[in-house]
Design a protein around this motif. Structure first.
Motif, PDB file in Angstrom:
ATOM      1  N   ALA A 141       0.834  -1.207   0.000  1.00  0.00           N
ATOM      2  CA  ALA A 141       0.000   0.000   0.000  1.00  0.00           C
ATOM      3  C   ALA A 141       0.869   1.259   0.000  1.00  0.00           C
ATOM      4  CB  ALA A 141      -0.934  -0.010   1.212  1.00  0.00           C
ATOM      5  N   VAL A 142       1.949   1.242   0.774  1.00  0.00           N
ATOM      6  CA  VAL A 142       2.857   2.396   0.799  1.00  0.00           C
ATOM      7  C   VAL A 142       3.512   2.578  -0.574  1.00  0.00           C
ATOM      8  CG1 VAL A 142       5.023   3.259   1.774  1.00  0.00           C
ATOM      9  CG2 VAL A 142       3.243   2.367   3.275  1.00  0.00           C
ATOM     10  N   CYS A 143       3.922   1.471  -1.209  1.00  0.00           N
ATOM     11  CA  CYS A 143       4.521   1.558  -2.546  1.00  0.00           C
ATOM     12  C   CYS A 143       3.523   2.155  -3.544  1.00  0.00           C
ATOM     13  CB  CYS A 143       4.978   0.183  -3.016  1.00  0.00           C
ATOM     14  SG  CYS A 143       6.402  -0.440  -2.134  1.00  0.00           S
ATOM     15  N   ALA A 144       2.279   1.730  -3.456  1.00  0.00           N
ATOM     16  CA  ALA A 144       1.252   2.284  -4.348  1.00  0.00           C
ATOM     17  C   ALA A 144       1.089   3.782  -4.090  1.00  0.00           C
ATOM     18  CB  ALA A 144      -0.066   1.547  -4.146  1.00  0.00           C
ATOM     19  N   ALA A 145       1.105   4.183  -2.829  1.00  0.00           N
ATOM     20  CA  ALA A 145       0.981   5.615  -2.507  1.00  0.00           C
ATOM     21  C   ALA A 145       2.180   6.401  -3.021  1.00  0.00           C
ATOM     22  CB  ALA A 145       0.832   5.794  -0.990  1.00  0.00           C
ATOM     23  N   VAL A 146       3.364   5.804  -2.959  1.00  0.00           N
ATOM     24  CA  VAL A 146       4.560   6.485  -3.483  1.00  0.00           C
ATOM     25  C   VAL A 146       4.436   6.674  -4.992  1.00  0.00           C
ATOM     26  CG1 VAL A 146       7.044   6.190  -3.889  1.00  0.00           C
ATOM     27  CG2 VAL A 146       6.080   5.764  -1.623  1.00  0.00           C
ATOM     28  N   LEU A 147       3.950   5.652  -5.702  1.00  0.00           N
ATOM     29  CA  LEU A 147       3.740   5.796  -7.149  1.00  0.00           C
ATOM     30  C   LEU A 147       2.718   6.875  -7.448  1.00  0.00           C
ATOM     31  CD1 LEU A 147       3.772   2.091  -8.379  1.00  0.00           C
ATOM     32  CD2 LEU A 147       5.445   3.882  -8.882  1.00  0.00           C
ATOM     33  N   VAL A 148       1.640   6.894  -6.697  1.00  0.00           N
ATOM     34  CA  VAL A 148       0.620   7.928  -6.896  1.00  0.00           C
ATOM     35  C   VAL A 148       1.229   9.295  -6.613  1.00  0.00           C
ATOM     36  CG1 VAL A 148      -1.539   8.845  -5.965  1.00  0.00           C
ATOM     37  CG2 VAL A 148      -1.329   6.403  -6.458  1.00  0.00           C
ATOM     38  N   GLY A 149       2.016   9.394  -5.560  1.00  0.00           N
ATOM     39  CA  GLY A 149       2.633  10.672  -5.212  1.00  0.00           C
ATOM     40  C   GLY A 149       3.590  11.156  -6.275  1.00  0.00           C
ATOM     41  N   HIS A 150       4.203  10.233  -6.982  1.00  0.00           N
ATOM     42  CA  HIS A 150       5.150  10.630  -8.026  1.00  0.00           C
ATOM     43  C   HIS A 150       4.433  11.202  -9.254  1.00  0.00           C
ATOM     44  CE1 HIS A 150       8.922  10.608 -10.171  1.00  0.00           C
ATOM     45  NE2 HIS A 150       8.345   9.954 -11.162  1.00  0.00           N
ATOM     46  N   TYR A 151       3.269  10.670  -9.561  1.00  0.00           N
ATOM     47  CA  TYR A 151       2.575  11.090 -10.778  1.00  0.00           C
ATOM     48  C   TYR A 151       1.418  12.056 -10.530  1.00  0.00           C
ATOM     49  CZ  TYR A 151       5.313   7.555 -13.101  1.00  0.00           C
ATOM     50  OH  TYR A 151       6.369   6.845 -13.600  1.00  0.00           O
ATOM     51  N   TRP A 152       0.923  12.142  -9.310  1.00  0.00           N
ATOM     52  CA  TRP A 152      -0.246  12.989  -9.003  1.00  0.00           C
ATOM     53  C   TRP A 152       0.238  14.205  -8.205  1.00  0.00           C
ATOM     54  CZ3 TRP A 152      -3.688  12.635  -4.305  1.00  0.00           C
ATOM     55  CH2 TRP A 152      -4.819  13.431  -4.450  1.00  0.00           C
TER      56      TRP A 152
END
Length: 127
Positions: free
Chosen positions: A115-126
């Motif tokens: 879940a943290v990895c998914a949030a990091v990916l979202v944070g990178h693109y959003w």
């Protein structure tokens, strides 16, 4: 010679009073190493949370940084609370010659890190 046993924690004294036989030292020490590995994991998660929240200049939305930092801290708290309980259960099972208990902690940590990895990916693109 001083009585070293009276300075042991209540958890250890209770484990020593349990019925059953003393397990092989190698297994006891392996159980302790596993406990310490969980505590190291917990400390690494706290360090990651501090980095995300205060040290690394991320170009993320502030609320996403807070969510990632709190998620890492929450995982660290879960591990820190559960690790000694797990150590105790395994030690008791070894003394009694029972099968080792299953643990939900690896699954919880895996899902949390994913879940943290998914949030990091979202944070990178959003942004």
């Amino acid at each position: 010679m001083a009585d070293v046993g009276r300075w042991r924690s209540p958890l250890i004294r209770r484990a020593e009073r349990d019925e059953g036989e003393e397990p092989d030292y190698r297994f006891t020490l392996a159980n302790e190493r596993t406990f310490l590995a969980w505590i190291r994991t917990s400390l690494a998660l706290v360090a990651g949370a501090v980095a995300v929240l205060h040290l690394v200049p991320l170009d993320w939305r502030p609320e996403l940084k807070t969510v990632v930092g709190l998620a890492l801290t929450g995982l660290a708290v879960v591990i820190t609370v559960y690790a000694p309980l797990r150590w105790r259960r395994v030690q008791r099972s070894m003394r009694l010659g029972e099968p080792l208990p299953l643990s939900a902690l690896p699954v919880v940590v895996t899902v949390g890190i994913a879940a943290v990895c998914a949030a990091v990916l979202v944070g990178h693109y959003w942004r």
